[in-house]
Structures are given as structure tokens and as C-alpha cells.
Motif scaffolding. Structure first.
Motif, PDB file in Angstrom:
ATOM      1  N   PRO A  52       0.818  -1.212   0.000  1.00 23.48           N
ATOM      2  CA  PRO A  52       0.000   0.000   0.000  1.00 23.48           C
ATOM      3  C   PRO A  52       0.853   1.263   0.000  1.00 23.48           C
ATOM      4  CG  PRO A  52       0.110  -0.920   2.200  1.00 23.48           C
ATOM      5  CD  PRO A  52       0.804  -1.899   1.301  1.00 23.48           C
ATOM      6  N   ASP A  53       0.242   2.356  -0.412  1.00 24.14           N
ATOM      7  CA  ASP A  53       0.894   3.659  -0.362  1.00 24.14           C
ATOM      8  C   ASP A  53       0.696   4.234   1.033  1.00 24.14           C
ATOM      9  OD1 ASP A  53       1.887   6.178  -0.620  1.00 24.14           O
ATOM     10  OD2 ASP A  53       0.514   6.814  -2.209  1.00 24.14           O
ATOM     11  N   THR A  54       1.757   4.354   1.796  1.00 23.18           N
ATOM     12  CA  THR A  54       1.673   4.862   3.169  1.00 23.18           C
ATOM     13  C   THR A  54       2.437   6.171   3.321  1.00 23.18           C
ATOM     14  OG1 THR A  54       3.550   3.442   3.769  1.00 23.18           O
ATOM     15  CG2 THR A  54       1.333   2.584   4.186  1.00 23.18           C
ATOM     16  N   GLY A  55       2.594   6.888   2.239  1.00 24.86           N
ATOM     17  CA  GLY A  55       3.229   8.192   2.305  1.00 24.86           C
ATOM     18  C   GLY A  55       4.705   8.155   2.654  1.00 24.86           C
ATOM     19  N   GLY A  56       5.356   7.072   2.317  1.00 24.86           N
ATOM     20  CA  GLY A  56       6.794   6.974   2.563  1.00 24.86           C
ATOM     21  C   GLY A  56       7.171   6.227   3.810  1.00 24.86           C
ATOM     22  N   LYS A  57       6.243   6.053   4.765  1.00 26.03           N
ATOM     23  CA  LYS A  57       6.541   5.281   5.971  1.00 26.03           C
ATOM     24  C   LYS A  57       6.582   3.799   5.635  1.00 26.03           C
ATOM     25  CE  LYS A  57       4.596   8.368   9.491  1.00 26.03           C
ATOM     26  NZ  LYS A  57       5.824   8.484  10.297  1.00 26.03           N
ATOM     27  N   LYS A  58       7.589   3.109   6.158  1.00 21.73           N
ATOM     28  CA  LYS A  58       7.704   1.676   5.898  1.00 21.73           C
ATOM     29  C   LYS A  58       8.195   0.960   7.149  1.00 21.73           C
ATOM     30  CE  LYS A  58       8.672   2.042   0.940  1.00 21.73           C
ATOM     31  NZ  LYS A  58       9.632   1.752  -0.154  1.00 21.73           N
ATOM     32  N   ALA A  59       7.473  -0.095   7.515  1.00 21.04           N
ATOM     33  CA  ALA A  59       7.905  -0.917   8.632  1.00 21.04           C
ATOM     34  C   ALA A  59       9.034  -1.849   8.194  1.00 21.04           C
ATOM     35  CB  ALA A  59       6.728  -1.733   9.167  1.00 21.04           C
ATOM     36  N   ARG A  60       9.710  -2.390   9.158  1.00 18.49           N
ATOM     37  CA  ARG A  60      10.732  -3.410   8.913  1.00 18.49           C
ATOM     38  C   ARG A  60      10.106  -4.780   9.140  1.00 18.49           C
ATOM     39  NH1 ARG A  60      15.414  -4.810  13.276  1.00 18.49           N
ATOM     40  NH2 ARG A  60      16.806  -6.060  11.967  1.00 18.49           N
ATOM     41  N   PHE A  61      10.471  -5.761   8.289  1.00 21.79           N
ATOM     42  CA  PHE A  61       9.859  -7.084   8.363  1.00 21.79           C
ATOM     43  C   PHE A  61      10.917  -8.166   8.565  1.00 21.79           C
ATOM     44  CE2 PHE A  61       6.802  -4.463   6.195  1.00 21.79           C
ATOM     45  CZ  PHE A  61       5.586  -4.888   6.710  1.00 21.79           C
ATOM     46  N   LEU A  62      10.676  -9.031   9.543  1.00 20.51           N
ATOM     47  CA  LEU A  62      11.490 -10.212   9.773  1.00 20.51           C
ATOM     48  C   LEU A  62      10.581 -11.415   9.518  1.00 20.51           C
ATOM     49  CD1 LEU A  62      12.301  -7.875  12.043  1.00 20.51           C
ATOM     50  CD2 LEU A  62      13.999  -9.601  12.652  1.00 20.51           C
ATOM     51  N   ILE A  63      10.823 -12.127   8.438  1.00 20.35           N
ATOM     52  CA  ILE A  63       9.922 -13.175   7.959  1.00 20.35           C
ATOM     53  C   ILE A  63      10.620 -14.525   8.027  1.00 20.35           C
ATOM     54  CG2 ILE A  63       8.561 -13.965   5.975  1.00 20.35           C
ATOM     55  CD1 ILE A  63       8.279 -11.078   5.103  1.00 20.35           C
ATOM     56  N   SER A  64       9.867 -15.562   8.378  1.00 16.37           N
ATOM     57  CA  SER A  64      10.423 -16.918   8.442  1.00 16.37           C
ATOM     58  C   SER A  64       9.362 -17.914   8.005  1.00 16.37           C
ATOM     59  CB  SER A  64      10.912 -17.248   9.859  1.00 16.37           C
ATOM     60  OG  SER A  64       9.828 -17.215  10.779  1.00 16.37           O
ATOM     61  N   ALA A  65       9.820 -19.106   7.594  1.00 18.53           N
ATOM     62  CA  ALA A  65       8.905 -20.184   7.220  1.00 18.53           C
ATOM     63  C   ALA A  65       9.708 -21.475   7.118  1.00 18.53           C
ATOM     64  CB  ALA A  65       8.196 -19.891   5.899  1.00 18.53           C
ATOM     65  N   GLY A  66       8.989 -22.602   7.072  1.00 14.56           N
ATOM     66  CA  GLY A  66       9.626 -23.915   7.003  1.00 14.56           C
ATOM     67  C   GLY A  66       9.513 -24.536   5.631  1.00 14.56           C
ATOM     68  N   THR A  67      10.549 -25.239   5.218  1.00  4.98           N
ATOM     69  CA  THR A  67      10.543 -25.856   3.893  1.00  4.98           C
ATOM     70  C   THR A  67       9.598 -27.054   3.803  1.00  4.98           C
ATOM     71  OG1 THR A  67      12.457 -27.225   4.485  1.00  4.98           O
ATOM     72  CG2 THR A  67      12.908 -25.118   3.406  1.00  4.98           C
ATOM     73  N   TYR A  68       9.106 -27.556   4.950  1.00  5.91           N
ATOM     74  CA  TYR A  68       8.178 -28.684   4.920  1.00  5.91           C
ATOM     75  C   TYR A  68       6.722 -28.233   5.040  1.00  5.91           C
ATOM     76  CZ  TYR A  68      12.649 -30.851   6.056  1.00  5.91           C
ATOM     77  OH  TYR A  68      13.980 -31.217   6.067  1.00  5.91           O
ATOM     78  N   GLU A  69       6.477 -26.949   4.893  1.00 11.01           N
ATOM     79  CA  GLU A  69       5.121 -26.391   4.821  1.00 11.01           C
ATOM     80  C   GLU A  69       5.047 -25.574   3.527  1.00 11.01           C
ATOM     81  OE1 GLU A  69       4.421 -23.714   8.091  1.00 11.01           O
ATOM     82  OE2 GLU A  69       6.331 -22.677   7.828  1.00 11.01           O
ATOM     83  N   PRO A  70       5.035 -26.242   2.364  1.00 10.14           N
ATOM     84  CA  PRO A  70       5.235 -25.548   1.086  1.00 10.14           C
ATOM     85  C   PRO A  70       4.291 -24.382   0.850  1.00 10.14           C
ATOM     86  CG  PRO A  70       5.327 -27.922   0.776  1.00 10.14           C
ATOM     87  CD  PRO A  70       4.887 -27.702   2.180  1.00 10.14           C
ATOM     88  N   ALA A  71       3.012 -24.504   1.188  1.00 11.58           N
ATOM     89  CA  ALA A  71       2.073 -23.420   0.928  1.00 11.58           C
ATOM     90  C   ALA A  71       2.442 -22.174   1.735  1.00 11.58           C
ATOM     91  CB  ALA A  71       0.654 -23.861   1.254  1.00 11.58           C
TER      92      ALA A  71
END
Length: 387
Positions: free
Chosen positions: A319-338
């Protein structure tokens, strides 16, 4: 051909999938799925006899044998076994006996794996756990998850004018909490587990590796609602998934409740900060989708988001938030493909939009073992110790 979004696809199908679907194989998302399928897929079990299965199982409902890169599972069940939670939808074969089943998986990263399995509906609750020699080490707090807390746990209720209902919250306050202070805060989806995660957090704060902070646990589902209300839809999904098909308006209302009601209330009650970089949202599975979109839509509130195994639809735009951007730390497992596919798509979309984003893959499935480590390690980045 079986879906490439499950671990039920055979190794021979996985190897031919790109040839059968050349157009799909050109996309980054398809390449991700092809890689997962090649690394974890099913092998034939014609060599396994009922007597062999009986010998391995004994009086248990589920058992396994491991090779260097193979895992053979055996189960006793009158119907096709449904196992939880590290391997989604393995392809079981009946062994010409009424209740004996087997499946064999090629798992190329077995030595780096964390696995936890049991048969759904198993009254004896036979559980199998594996942590490979090269897998992440177990966390200290998991050795004693029931240890007494030095901090304080509270159960609160708060009315939501946005949803027209009163909802439950679980609160963790760190040791020596003073409501006149200005405390960093973690808003946690599926927050009834705040007592569990309070122990994980406390292990980090007491060691000085993490700045002490408050947890606001958002309890989820219809059980989180105090009022006597009847729903004809999945409340947790509608609160956590934007434009959920049965109640598309609830996500926005639920997010507004958190940002406009819960956080101002918590500032008065517990002295939490208004600083966005010290206001973090986190969640797993559908709760991970909530954390992702809360950070995307309200970077003026949440400066950081810990997104674990997000489900739902892959993120394609920001989305367009006027230049504000949060930081994201993302993780997932290779045995949960979806879920891995959704996480990978979110990372690529965020990177293309110039967000600060990191991705940590685990050789694990849809289970707490990877989420504990992801959250544990993320805390040192989101709440670093003070000078």
C-alpha cells in the motif's frame, strides 16, 4: 498430478514437473516450489511388508525409520492417517492389511531438520520428535517451559467499538515493571499463548540480551469474545486475513481495534511507548498474515513486524503509506510448502518495493519448534539491549 503445494508429490513427479509445466517454471514462485518439491518428496514403499510395519510399530500408532536422506513413516489407522504437524499431507499407502500404512520421504536436509509428528485422534498421543545434528539448538527455556515467571501475567477484557464486542487480552509485564515508564511493546497474535512466550522472553531479558518489554496478547477466535454471539464464519480467519471471504470487513475493524483502542488503553494502564520502532507486531500462520498486513497498513504504529509462516494469498502489492515503511522479519519452514510459498512471495514483493526485510528459512514444518526459534532470535533485533 498431486499439488506441488504439499509434500505428497512423488519424487518422479517433482523431477518432471518443470517439463510438464514450462510456463509456470519460469516464475520465481514456481522455482521456489520446484526446489521444495525436489528436496522433500515421496518414494515408493512396495518393499515394505505388513510384518515389517507391525515389527516397527509394536503397540504404537505411529513410528519411523531414518536413513541419511530418507524418512519412512508407519501408522496404524482404520482410515488414511492424518498426521500433525511438521509434514503436510504425506502420501500414505495401505499395506494390504486393514489398518497398516506406510509412506517414505526423501528429505535432502534431514540432518538440518526439526520434526514433530503424531496421528490426529490418537488417544495414546504417541509423538515423534527429531532434531537433526545440524539443526538449530533447542532453546534453554524449552527445557523447563513451566518454570515460574518473575514477571506478571494478567488476563484482561476490553470492549471494541469497532467490532461491537468485548474481547479477551493476555498481558505479560516484565520484572520490575513500572507503569510510569515508557516500555517497548510486542503485540502478539493468538495471544492466549502469552504465558508460554513470556517465559521465552524472560530468558532473553534476564540475560541482558534483550531490552525488557510488555507483551499484549490478542486472544483469537470466538473463544476470545466475552459476549454471547453466534458466528456463521471462522472468527480467527476473518480477524487475521484481509478480505476473508465470509466477513471481508472484519480485518479492518479488528486492526482498528488494536491500533485505536488496545494500544491507547495499554499506554494508560502499563506505560507502553508511542515510538513506532519499539512497537512490534508478531504472529504465526494466519496470525503471521495479520502481522504482515498490520505492518504494511499501519507503519505509523508498528515499526517492525515478525511474520512467521504466513498463510493466505501471496502478497503481490504494497500500500501507499506516504513513505513510511515498517521493517519485516519473515520466516517459514521448507516442509510447509504453501506457507513457505506465501512467505517467499512476501519477501520478494517487499524487496521490490524497497522495504527493509529479512527472510529465515527453517527445515521444519508448521509447528512451534521453528516459531520459538524465529521469535527468540528476532527479539535481539527488534528490542536490542540498551547502551
Amino acid at each position: 498430478m498431486p499439488s506441488i503445494l504439499s509434500v505428497g508429490i512423488s519424487c518422479s513427479d517433482a523431477e518432471s514437473y518443470a517439463e510438464d509445466y514450462p510456463e509456470k517454471a519460469k516464475s520465481a514462485g514456481a522455482q521456489t516450489l520446484l526446489g521444495l518439491a525436489a528436496d522433500t518428496c515421496t518414494l515408493p514403499v512396495e518393499d515394505i511388508t505388513p510384518a515389517q510395519a507391525e515389527d516397527v510399530l509394536g503397540d504404537k500408532r505411529i513410528a519411523w525409520e531414518m536413513g541419511d536422506e530418507t524418512l519412512t513413516l508407519y501408522a496404524r489407522s482404520e482410515e488414511t492417517p492424518i498426521v500433525c504437524c511438521s509434514l503436510h499431507s504425506p502420501d500414505w499407502t495401505s499395506l494390504s492389511a486393514d489398518d497398516l500404512w506406510a509412506t517414505r520421504l526423501r528429505i535432502k536436509n534431514l540432518k538440518q531438520s526439526m520434526l514433530h509428528l503424531f496421528v490426529m485422534g490418537d488417544e495414546d498421543e504417541t509423538e515423534l520428535s527429531w532434531r537433526g545434528p545440524d539443526a538449530p539448538a533447542a532453546l534453554p527455556f524449552t527445557e523447563n517451559p513451566d518454570m515460574p515467571l518473575e514477571g506478571t501475567l494478567l488476563e484482561e477484557t476490553l470492549h471494541s467499538p469497532q467490532l461491537n464486542e468485548t474481547r479477551k487480552l493476555s498481558i505479560y509485564l516484565p520484572p520490575d515493571h513500572d507503569p510510569s515508564g515508557e516500555w517497548p511493546v510486542l503485540v502478539l497474535g493468538d495471544g492466549a499463548s502469552a504465558d508460554y512466550y513470556g517465559r521465552l522472553v524472560e530468558e532473553r531479558t534476564l540475560s541482558g540480551e534483550v531490552t525488557p518489554f510488555v507483551i499484549i496478547g490478542l486472544q483469537s477466535g470466538s473463544d476470545a469474545i466475552v459476549d454471547e454471539k453466534t458466528f456463521n464464519f471462522d472468527v480467527r480467519s476473518s480477524d487475521y486475513l484481509p478480505e476473508y471471504r465470509d466477513a471481508p470487513e472484519r480485518f479492518d475493524a479488528h486492526l482498528a481495534w488494536v491500533t485505536e483502542t488496545v494500544l491507547p488503553w495499554a499506554r494508560e494502564q502499563f506505560g507502553i511507548t508511542e515510538k513506532t520502532n519499539e512497537t512490534v507486531v508478531a504472529g504465526k500462520s494466519s496470525g503471521g498474515v495479520f502481522a504482515l498486513h498490520a505492518g504494511l497498513r499501519r507503519p505509523d504504529v508498528f515499526g517492525q513486524a515478525i511474520v512467521m509462516s504466513p498463510g493466505g494469498w501471496p502478497l503481490e502489492t504494497t500500500p501507499d503509506t506516504g513513505g513510511k515503511k515498517a521493517r519485516f522479519l519473515i520466516s517459514a519452514g521448507t516442509y510447509e510448502p504453501a506457507f513457505y510459498y506465501s512467505a517467499d512471495a512476501a519477501v520478494r514483493t517487499l524487496e521490490e518495493a524497497d522495504y527493509d526485510v529479512s527472510f529465515r528459512p527453517f527445515h521444519a514444518g508448521h509447528y512451534i519448534d521453528q516459531w520459538d526459534i524465529a521469535l527468540h532470535d528476532a527479539l535481539a533485533e527488534t528490542f536490542p539491549p540498551g547502551e
